[in-house]
Write an enzyme that holds these catalytic residues in place. Structure first.
Site, PDB file in Angstrom:
ATOM      1  N   GLU A  94      -4.880   2.290  -4.182  1.00 13.84           N
ATOM      2  CA  GLU A  94      -3.434   2.248  -4.130  1.00 13.84           C
ATOM      3  C   GLU A  94      -2.744   0.881  -3.576  1.00 13.84           C
ATOM      4  O   GLU A  94      -1.557   0.973  -3.130  1.00 13.84           O
ATOM      5  CB  GLU A  94      -2.947   3.316  -3.328  1.00 13.84           C
ATOM      6  CG  GLU A  94      -3.327   3.410  -1.909  1.00 13.84           C
ATOM      7  CD  GLU A  94      -4.582   3.844  -1.387  1.00 13.84           C
ATOM      8  OE1 GLU A  94      -4.926   4.455  -0.181  1.00 13.84           O
ATOM      9  OE2 GLU A  94      -5.456   4.128  -2.258  1.00 13.84           O
TER      10      GLU A  94
ATOM     11  N   ASN B 296      -3.051  13.042  -3.987  1.00  7.46           N
ATOM     12  CA  ASN B 296      -4.200  13.590  -4.641  1.00  7.46           C
ATOM     13  C   ASN B 296      -4.617  15.040  -4.230  1.00  7.46           C
ATOM     14  O   ASN B 296      -4.970  15.810  -4.636  1.00  7.46           O
ATOM     15  CB  ASN B 296      -5.511  12.347  -4.450  1.00  7.46           C
ATOM     16  CG  ASN B 296      -5.389  11.502  -5.093  1.00  7.46           C
ATOM     17  OD1 ASN B 296      -4.779  11.317  -6.273  1.00  7.46           O
ATOM     18  ND2 ASN B 296      -5.764  10.361  -4.831  1.00  7.46           N
TER      19      ASN B 296
ATOM     20  N   HIS C 224      -5.638  14.628  -8.827  1.00  6.61           N
ATOM     21  CA  HIS C 224      -5.766  13.493  -9.140  1.00  6.61           C
ATOM     22  C   HIS C 224      -5.009  13.006 -10.248  1.00  6.61           C
ATOM     23  O   HIS C 224      -4.793  11.783 -10.515  1.00  6.61           O
ATOM     24  CB  HIS C 224      -7.314  13.039  -9.422  1.00  6.61           C
ATOM     25  CG  HIS C 224      -8.166  12.994  -8.082  1.00  6.61           C
ATOM     26  ND1 HIS C 224      -8.157  12.003  -7.207  1.00  6.61           N
ATOM     27  CD2 HIS C 224      -8.960  14.016  -7.520  1.00  6.61           C
ATOM     28  CE1 HIS C 224      -9.094  12.317  -6.134  1.00  6.61           C
ATOM     29  NE2 HIS C 224      -9.370  13.702  -6.515  1.00  6.61           N
TER      30      HIS C 224
ATOM     31  N   ASP D 102       0.837  -1.198   0.088  1.00  7.54           N
ATOM     32  CA  ASP D 102       0.039   0.003  -0.014  1.00  7.54           C
ATOM     33  C   ASP D 102       0.731   1.363   0.044  1.00  7.54           C
ATOM     34  O   ASP D 102       1.695   1.357   0.736  1.00  7.54           O
ATOM     35  CB  ASP D 102      -1.087   0.049   1.154  1.00  7.54           C
ATOM     36  CG  ASP D 102      -1.631   1.046   1.203  1.00  7.54           C
ATOM     37  OD1 ASP D 102      -1.597   2.346   1.142  1.00  7.54           O
ATOM     38  OD2 ASP D 102      -3.098   0.737   1.358  1.00  7.54           O
TER      39      ASP D 102
ATOM     40  N   ASP E 256      -2.883   9.480 -10.581  1.00  7.86           N
ATOM     41  CA  ASP E 256      -2.646   8.470 -11.349  1.00  7.86           C
ATOM     42  C   ASP E 256      -1.216   8.159 -11.992  1.00  7.86           C
ATOM     43  O   ASP E 256      -0.830   7.133 -12.287  1.00  7.86           O
ATOM     44  CB  ASP E 256      -3.491   8.851 -12.625  1.00  7.86           C
ATOM     45  CG  ASP E 256      -4.935   8.827 -12.283  1.00  7.86           C
ATOM     46  OD1 ASP E 256      -5.271   8.189 -11.109  1.00  7.86           O
ATOM     47  OD2 ASP E 256      -5.929   9.564 -13.016  1.00  7.86           O
TER      48      ASP E 256
END
Length: 213
Positions: free
Chosen positions: A124, A89, A94, A81, A98
């Site tokens: 994630e 973010n 965002h 993770d 990505d």
């Protein structure tokens, strides 16, 4: 006259489809086989490959777990993770999030052994499966993969985004793959609760629990 099309991503291909033109009659330039082939590729990719990272998706992971559940070999299952991903973010947007996910996935692939399996679990979170019966060896490989993925900042536009990751790992017979996945997830939670940027083995949690009895 021969067209070969890969199915899947560059890092984890699902296979290859070959379309060959035969004969020189009226149907020699018929594009129908190509259209059908393109449709099949789209369906396969949509079904088993994550569109953002190019890794296998949760559906394909479920298939791998089901396959392991009827095997006798030993495996190491890990859940990874990205730490504080929401901050990425919130801080950079965002699109940056990505980009971080794509680059992180690419870096995980770089050090993955040939017999390793990797999938994006969701958000994630990522899952790695290694064909290993030695817990110490598996932990070393997984921690190296984890650290290598965050050793360099991820560049997005004018920003250098630094990340770390946490991981939980469990080892055992493949026929217990479902349980190993759950144990790895618990170990991941413990790694995040324990300060993040580390790998925790499920066996460590068992020993801690036993010592407290």
């Amino acid at each position: 006259d021969v067209c070969r099309m890969s199915v899947g991503s560059e890092t984890r291909p699902l296979g290859e489809i070959t379309v060959e033109r035969r004969g020189a009659g009226e149907d020699a330039h018929d594009l129908t086989p190509f259209a059908r082939c393109a449709e099949l590729i789209h369906r396969l990719q949509a079904g088993y490959v994550d569109g953002l990272t190019g890794l296998y998706n949760r559906r394909r992971l479920d298939m791998e777990i089901a396959k392991l559940n009827v095997s006798d070999g030993h495996v190491a299952v890990a859940m990874l993770d990205i730490d504080h991903f929401k901050r990425v973010n919130d801080t950079y947007g965002h699109d940056a999030g990505d980009a971080v996910l794509r680059e992180f996935a690419s870096r995980l692939i770089e050090d993955l052994p040939e017999d390793g399996f990797i999938a994006r679990y969701g958000g994630e979170e990522f899952c790695i499966i290694l064909q290993r019966d030695d817990e110490e060896s598996a932990a070393g490989i997984l921690d190296r993969i984890r650290l290598s993925a965050s050793i360099r900042p991820i560049v997005f536009k004018k920003y250098e985004i630094r990340i770390t990751s946490s991981a939980g790992m469990s080892t055992g017979p493949g026929r217990r793959a479902d349980d190993l996945l759950m144990q790895a997830d618990r170990a991941l939670y413990a790694a995040k609760e324990g300060g993040r940027d580390r790998l925790i083995r499920s066996s460590d949690l068992f020993r801690r629990g036993a010592s407290g009895l």
